[in-house]
Design an enzyme around this catalytic site. Structure first.
Site, mmCIF file in Angstrom:
data_model
loop_
_atom_site.group_PDB
_atom_site.id
_atom_site.type_symbol
_atom_site.label_atom_id
_atom_site.label_comp_id
_atom_site.label_asym_id
_atom_site.label_seq_id
_atom_site.Cartn_x
_atom_site.Cartn_y
_atom_site.Cartn_z
ATOM 1 N N HIS A 33 0.850 -1.205 0.000
ATOM 2 C CA HIS A 33 0.000 0.000 0.000
ATOM 3 C C HIS A 33 0.880 1.247 0.000
ATOM 4 C CE1 HIS A 33 -3.953 1.950 1.468
ATOM 5 N NE2 HIS A 33 -3.127 2.920 1.105
ATOM 6 N N HIS A 35 1.365 5.467 -1.710
ATOM 7 C CA HIS A 35 0.949 6.610 -2.530
ATOM 8 C C HIS A 35 2.220 7.274 -3.030
ATOM 9 C CE1 HIS A 35 -3.268 6.559 -1.076
ATOM 10 N NE2 HIS A 35 -2.700 6.043 -0.006
ATOM 11 N N PHE A 36 2.383 7.294 -4.354
ATOM 12 C CA PHE A 36 3.570 7.945 -4.927
ATOM 13 C C PHE A 36 3.278 9.361 -5.411
ATOM 14 C CE2 PHE A 36 5.527 3.629 -6.220
ATOM 15 C CZ PHE A 36 6.390 3.642 -5.135
ATOM 16 N N ASN A 61 -5.284 7.124 -6.300
ATOM 17 C CA ASN A 61 -6.050 8.350 -5.997
ATOM 18 C C ASN A 61 -5.318 9.615 -6.442
ATOM 19 O OD1 ASN A 61 -4.183 7.967 -3.880
ATOM 20 N ND2 ASN A 61 -5.472 9.030 -2.390
ATOM 21 N N LYS A 119 -9.161 -0.407 -6.031
ATOM 22 C CA LYS A 119 -9.271 0.244 -4.723
ATOM 23 C C LYS A 119 -10.660 0.852 -4.531
ATOM 24 C CE LYS A 119 -7.917 1.933 -0.781
ATOM 25 N NZ LYS A 119 -6.907 2.922 -0.465
ATOM 26 N N HIS A 156 -10.700 0.904 1.585
ATOM 27 C CA HIS A 156 -10.557 1.920 2.636
ATOM 28 C C HIS A 156 -11.819 1.775 3.485
ATOM 29 C CE1 HIS A 156 -9.160 5.880 4.290
ATOM 30 N NE2 HIS A 156 -10.367 5.743 4.826
ATOM 31 N N HIS A 194 -4.908 -0.756 5.755
ATOM 32 C CA HIS A 194 -4.515 0.018 6.949
ATOM 33 C C HIS A 194 -5.484 -0.170 8.120
ATOM 34 C CE1 HIS A 194 -7.301 2.642 4.881
ATOM 35 N NE2 HIS A 194 -6.388 3.124 4.053
ATOM 36 N N LEU A 239 -5.660 9.105 7.761
ATOM 37 C CA LEU A 239 -6.947 8.408 7.812
ATOM 38 C C LEU A 239 -6.779 6.975 7.332
ATOM 39 C CD1 LEU A 239 -9.304 11.217 6.478
ATOM 40 C CD2 LEU A 239 -9.259 10.244 8.789
ATOM 41 N N ASP A 267 1.118 2.537 3.614
ATOM 42 C CA ASP A 267 0.256 3.702 3.349
ATOM 43 C C ASP A 267 1.076 4.986 3.387
ATOM 44 O OD1 ASP A 267 -2.009 5.077 2.640
ATOM 45 O OD2 ASP A 267 -2.878 5.097 4.643
ATOM 46 N N HIS A 271 2.630 14.555 1.687
ATOM 47 C CA HIS A 271 1.970 15.842 1.415
ATOM 48 C C HIS A 271 2.983 16.930 1.747
ATOM 49 C CE1 HIS A 271 -2.216 14.464 1.023
ATOM 50 N NE2 HIS A 271 -1.953 13.608 1.980
HETATM 51 O O1 DOR Z 1 -4.083 9.408 5.456
HETATM 52 C C1 DOR Z 1 -4.361 9.071 4.326
HETATM 53 N N1 DOR Z 1 -3.752 9.619 3.253
HETATM 54 N N2 DOR Z 1 -5.300 8.150 4.152
HETATM 55 C C2 DOR Z 1 -5.758 7.829 2.936
HETATM 56 O O2 DOR Z 1 -6.628 7.006 2.853
HETATM 57 C C3 DOR Z 1 -5.265 8.536 1.733
HETATM 58 C C4 DOR Z 1 -3.937 9.071 1.962
HETATM 59 C C5 DOR Z 1 -3.524 10.077 0.909
HETATM 60 O O3 DOR Z 1 -3.728 9.824 -0.284
HETATM 61 O O4 DOR Z 1 -2.964 11.098 1.288
HETATM 62 ZN ZN ZN Z 2 -3.680 4.891 1.362
#
Ligand code: DOR
Ligand code: ZN
Length: 365
Positions: A33, A35-36, A61, A119, A156, A194, A239, A267, A271
């Site tokens: 899991h 996120h790139f 996403n 997903k 999720h 997660h 989250l 996960d 950001h």
């Molecule tokens: O904390 C999170 N960040 N939970 C998620 O489900 C998505 C992820 C994100 O893409 O930043």
């Molecule tokens: Zn995630």
């Protein structure tokens, strides 16, 4: 797994010996899991995951979300371009489930080896989930197709009703959605992503076949009180949000049990600082640079280093029906010098997750 150990006898403990493991070698792990993102963020995020993990399930996403085979192939190409030379890394792509997604497109993506999974974001549940599913009934035909072609559904698992307390949303999802979904699609492979509650791991561990869960490094380390330690800590906000200590303990027990239904998924979700430290900060914890060291530390604290390989390197590929990696990695008990923050080429900064107590394992290079 190979462990090297020294035997010592602490003072006042005559007659008893204590095994102190200083190094552990396991099959190279995978991250189920991640996120790139894209663009400049992707360029800095990918190398940290590829350094440590041989494969990663890549979340879809983006804006706009990855919903077609063509989009997934193009995204995969951009990820591969960001992998440092000489590193063997394979991104495993996912599709973003929407109310109107075409089941044939998913089946074709699975058949062509592009989509490893799909997903499910309940609409509005988290970052970039606006295009997510508004009602599971709307995707019943798609789930039927995924069940038939063996394409796993990654969930999720949080309800989105704003009336439901944020700390209860995962448990409510299991009661209100997951149990029914399993009854309707008993052969559909599901990963409860997660997991953050005792409810979630208890549910997964009560099921025979077709259901697994991932557990992040940060949810093994922080509980909800840590988010408010000395003030509000936006870099610990994600989250599903971290829960009470009793849940963290249940996650640690499940992860370190070695049970085949439980596997590693960081996960990691970068950001930029200005989007975290804001009036309305984004959810997401960036853990790729430190995750493997954190997991190892947690398993060490649990006296379960012998279960690390199952959690990190074996249970995931077995669930997905993939081979176990041939190569190995060695982690050593030592102070890890890992970055506290990283910078993108566009001048954005991302804070790296690390336990307050520091890191005392590092990957041997
Ligand atoms: O904390 C999170 N960040 N939970 C998620 O489900 C998505 C992820 C994100 O893409 O930043
Ligand atoms: Zn995630």
């Amino acid at each position: 797994m190979v462990a090297s150990s020294t035997r010592y006898r602490p003072e006042g403990n005559e007659g008893k010996s204590v095994i102190n493991i200083n190094a552990i070698t396991i099959r190279r792990p995978d991250d189920w899991h991640v996120h790139f993102r894209d663009g400049a963020m992707l360029q800095v995020a990918v190398p940290f995951t590829a350094r440590q993990f041989r494969r990663a399930i890549v979340m879809p996403n983006l804006i706009p979300p990855v919903t077609t085979v063509e989009m997934a192939c193009a995204y995969r190409d951009r990820i591969n371009m960001a992998v440092p030379d000489g590193i063997d890394f394979e991104p495993l792509m996912t599709a973003y489930l929407t109310d109107s997604i075409d089941a044939d497109e998913l089946a074709r993506g699975a058949e062509e080896g592009v989509f490893s999974a799909v997903k499910l974001y309940p609409a509005g549940a988290t970052t970039n989930s606006d295009s997510g599913v508004t009602n599971l009934k709307k995707v019943a035909g798609v789930l039927e197709c995924m069940q038939a072609v063996g394409l796993p559904l990654l969930i999720h698992g949080e309800v989105t009703d704003p009336e439901i307390d944020i700390f209860d949303r995962e448990a409510r999802f299991i009661e209100q959605k997951l149990i029914g979904l399993r009854a309707d699609f008993p052969e559909l492979k599901i990963v409860f992503e997660h997991a953050t509650t005792k409810d979630a791991v208890d549910y997964v561990l009560s099921q025979e076949g077709n259901v697994g869960c991932t557990i992040t490094a940060h949810h093994l380390v922080i509980n909800r009180t840590d988010i408010f330690k000395g003030g509000i800590r936006p870099h610990l906000y994600c989250l599903p949000i971290a829960k009470r200590e009793v849940h963290r303990q249940a996650l640690r027990a499940a992860a370190s049990s070695g049970d085949k239904r439980v596997f590693l998924g960081t996960d990691t979700a970068p950001h930029p600082v200005h989007e975290k430290e804001s009036d309305c900060g984004c959810a997401g914890i960036f853990s790729a640079p430190t995750a493997m060291e954190v997991y190892t530390q947690v398993f060490d604290e649990e006296g379960a280093l012998d279960k690390l390989e199952a959690f990190a390197s074996i249970n995931g590929p077995e669930f997905y029906g993939l081979s176990i990696n041939e190569e190995t990695v060695t982690l050593v008990r030592d102070v890890a010098e890992l970055p506290g923050r990283i910078e993108t080429a566009e001048g954005e900064t991302v804070i790296v997750f690390r336990p307050d107590a520091g890191l005392n394992w590092r990957t041997k290079t």
